[in-house]
Enzyme design. Structure first.
Site, PDB file in Angstrom:
ATOM      1  N   GLY A 216      48.511 -21.758  50.436  1.00  0.00           N
ATOM      2  CA  GLY A 216      48.846 -20.425  49.961  1.00  0.00           C
ATOM      3  C   GLY A 216      47.650 -19.755  49.310  1.00  0.00           C
ATOM      4  O   GLY A 216      46.538 -20.282  49.293  1.00  0.00           O
ATOM      5  N   SER A 222      40.035 -22.747  51.056  1.00  0.00           N
ATOM      6  CA  SER A 222      38.691 -22.369  51.516  1.00  0.00           C
ATOM      7  C   SER A 222      37.629 -23.276  50.909  1.00  0.00           C
ATOM      8  O   SER A 222      36.690 -23.692  51.599  1.00  0.00           O
ATOM      9  CB  SER A 222      38.400 -20.905  51.155  1.00  0.00           C
ATOM     10  OG  SER A 222      39.229 -20.028  51.881  1.00  0.00           O
ATOM     11  N   THR A 240      36.602 -13.766  59.472  1.00  0.00           N
ATOM     12  CA  THR A 240      37.458 -12.940  60.323  1.00  0.00           C
ATOM     13  C   THR A 240      38.041 -11.748  59.585  1.00  0.00           C
ATOM     14  O   THR A 240      38.700 -10.908  60.208  1.00  0.00           O
ATOM     15  CB  THR A 240      38.619 -13.775  60.881  1.00  0.00           C
ATOM     16  OG1 THR A 240      39.427 -14.237  59.786  1.00  0.00           O
ATOM     17  CG2 THR A 240      38.104 -14.972  61.664  1.00  0.00           C
ATOM     18  N   SER A 243      35.072  -6.432  55.900  1.00  0.00           N
ATOM     19  CA  SER A 243      33.863  -6.578  55.086  1.00  0.00           C
ATOM     20  C   SER A 243      34.070  -6.149  53.640  1.00  0.00           C
ATOM     21  O   SER A 243      33.285  -6.515  52.770  1.00  0.00           O
ATOM     22  CB  SER A 243      32.726  -5.767  55.701  1.00  0.00           C
ATOM     23  OG  SER A 243      33.056  -4.382  55.723  1.00  0.00           O
ATOM     24  N   HIS A 257      32.817 -15.500  48.028  1.00  0.00           N
ATOM     25  CA  HIS A 257      32.755 -16.486  49.116  1.00  0.00           C
ATOM     26  C   HIS A 257      31.322 -16.662  49.606  1.00  0.00           C
ATOM     27  O   HIS A 257      30.864 -17.783  49.842  1.00  0.00           O
ATOM     28  CB  HIS A 257      33.654 -16.043  50.278  1.00  0.00           C
ATOM     29  CG  HIS A 257      35.084 -16.466  50.133  1.00  0.00           C
ATOM     30  ND1 HIS A 257      35.597 -17.550  50.803  1.00  0.00           N
ATOM     31  CD2 HIS A 257      36.096 -15.968  49.392  1.00  0.00           C
ATOM     32  CE1 HIS A 257      36.881 -17.686  50.486  1.00  0.00           C
ATOM     33  NE2 HIS A 257      37.205 -16.744  49.639  1.00  0.00           N
ATOM     34  N   ASP A 259      28.517 -16.131  48.000  1.00  0.00           N
ATOM     35  CA  ASP A 259      27.623 -16.713  46.993  1.00  0.00           C
ATOM     36  C   ASP A 259      27.751 -18.231  46.918  1.00  0.00           C
ATOM     37  O   ASP A 259      26.795 -18.918  46.550  1.00  0.00           O
ATOM     38  CB  ASP A 259      27.904 -16.100  45.616  1.00  0.00           C
ATOM     39  CG  ASP A 259      27.454 -14.647  45.532  1.00  0.00           C
ATOM     40  OD1 ASP A 259      26.692 -14.215  46.420  1.00  0.00           O
ATOM     41  OD2 ASP A 259      27.895 -13.952  44.597  1.00  0.00           O
TER      42      ASP A 259
END
Length: 399
Positions: A216, A222, A240, A243, A257, A259
């Site tokens: 979730g 990630s 995906t 931007s 993400h 960095d």
């Protein structure tokens, strides 16, 4: 060359003195701060377990040998230098040991020509390629991606022993330390282990080719995916999602993400997942399938009206409810599953587990949930490994 690794923990040991965290409460029997002796004579080995652990009250390595962490001067014949990768010690026999100290543990910043304050010369490699070293002592809990970069530049090869040091309460358990080390091809050894660099390192267990990680929002899925591929020399990160242009909050998420990804990873923003799976020659990290399905719905004009009724499409035509578009979405999903089945590179994909919440209140939400749920099932069927991430905890989903 034989190396006695008499301590493998961080500077405070594990458990750390007077620490009340859950990790320090769990660990037993514990680990001493890192301490390494190079070129241990055969007489210092434990004959009962050659190449294995030496009891804390067993043989003690004689004085006059090189020791890490380095303090004072080295014995004659040894050479030490510091650089972006850490401290490299060369023995009289020409063997090389890299103590990959992170900047937070005293490594000079990248680009600084000076030594480490003890008169040691700086390496002139500049972080470039080089010949593989014999042994790497690496704090994998700090920045495991450093191992991937060392592999990419040839400093870690097939015969390089990579041993985890600096273990401490940054990881919840010994079992989790071992799990991560196995993902990265790193040895976790008990205090008192003798490593013989004349022998080949243990063979790395082949990783699964296809891994699907479900979870979730803010579950840690990630971060787990990035952890899986952190020690790979080459990775293509496939984003995906949008931007973030025009949406400051989403842009902050995208930047966060970016960095935390290793600097040597490549990134591509694309919804052509099937094409990438068929053409890639390096491992892929796909993050994620939920935003991919949403983008494909947009491209195929597959969204129904909020109440499921007919609506005007983007070209001003009346009388459509998105059903034709959803047929096109189904075809794109079929193509993705076929490419996932055929891929020859390692791939880790992140997807949202959408079936644990309430039934969406809109027709669009329901068709999206159904499409992504079906795709998750089909990809899971074609995956060697599937896991659910909940509150940062990994729950394997066996067949």
């Amino acid at each position: 060359m034989k190396i006695l690794i008499s301590g493998t923990a961080g500077t405070g040991g594990w458990p750390a003195p007077d620490c009340g965290c859950a990790s320090c409460a769990r660990v037993t029997p514990g680990r001493r701060p890192v301490s390494v002796v190079l070129d241990v004579p055969a007489a210092s080995d434990n004959p009962a377990t050659p190449g294995g652990p030496v009891a804390p009250d067993g043989p003690v390595a004689p004085d006059g040998l090189a020791r890490l962490p380095l303090s004072g001067s080295l014995p004659p014949g040894y050479h030490a230098s510091v650089g972006p990768d850490g401290l490299t010690v060369t023995t009289p026999g020409g063997r090389r040991v890299l103590h990959a100290i992170s900047p937070s543990h005293g490594e000079p910043p990248d680009g600084e020509p000076s030594g480490d304050g003890r008169g040691l010369p700086a390496e002139d490699t500049g972080g470039g390629a080089g010949e593989a070293v014999d042994l790497v002592l690496l704090d994998v809990l700090d920045r495991p991606e450093r191992l991937g970069d060392l592999r990419r530049r040839g400093l870690v090869g097939e015969r390089t022993h990579v041993v985890a040091v600096g273990a401490d309460h940054r990881v919840p358990t010994e079992a989790e330390l071992a799990r991560r080390a196995a993902l990265w091809g790193v040895r976790v050894v008990p205090d008192g282990t003798v490593v013989d660099t004349g022998e080949p390192p243990p063979a790395r267990v082949p990783p699964p080719r296809r891994t699907l990680l479900l979870g979730g929002s803010r579950s840690g899925k990630s971060a787990e995916a990035e952890l899986r591929l952190a020690a790979e020399p080459e990775v293509l990160y496939v984003a995906t999602g949008p931007s973030g242009d025009g949406d400051p909050e989403w842009l902050r998420r995208v930047r966060a993400h970016r960095d935390r990804r290793p600097a040597h990873w490549r990134t591509v923003e694309s919804v052509d997942l099937a094409g990438l799976l068929r053409s890639a020659d390096t491992p892929l990290l796909i993050d994620g399938l939920g935003t991919w399905v949403a983008a494909v719905f947009d491209e195929c004009d597959a969204w129904p009206g909020d109440d499921g009724s007919t609506r005007e499409d983007g070209n001003g035509r009346d009388g459509r409810d998105g059903r034709d578009g959803r047929d096109a979405v189904a075809a794109r999903c079929d193509d993705l599953v076929a490419a996932w089945r055929q891929t020859r590179v390692r791939v880790v994909a992140v997807s949202d587990e959408v079936g644990l919440g309430v039934v969406p209140g809109t027709a669009g939400g329901r068709v999206f949930r159904d499409a992504l749920g079906r795709l998750n099932q089909r990809l899971a069927l074609e995956s060697e490994e599937v896991a659910l991430v909940v509150a940062g905890r990994l729950l394997p989903l066996p067949v």
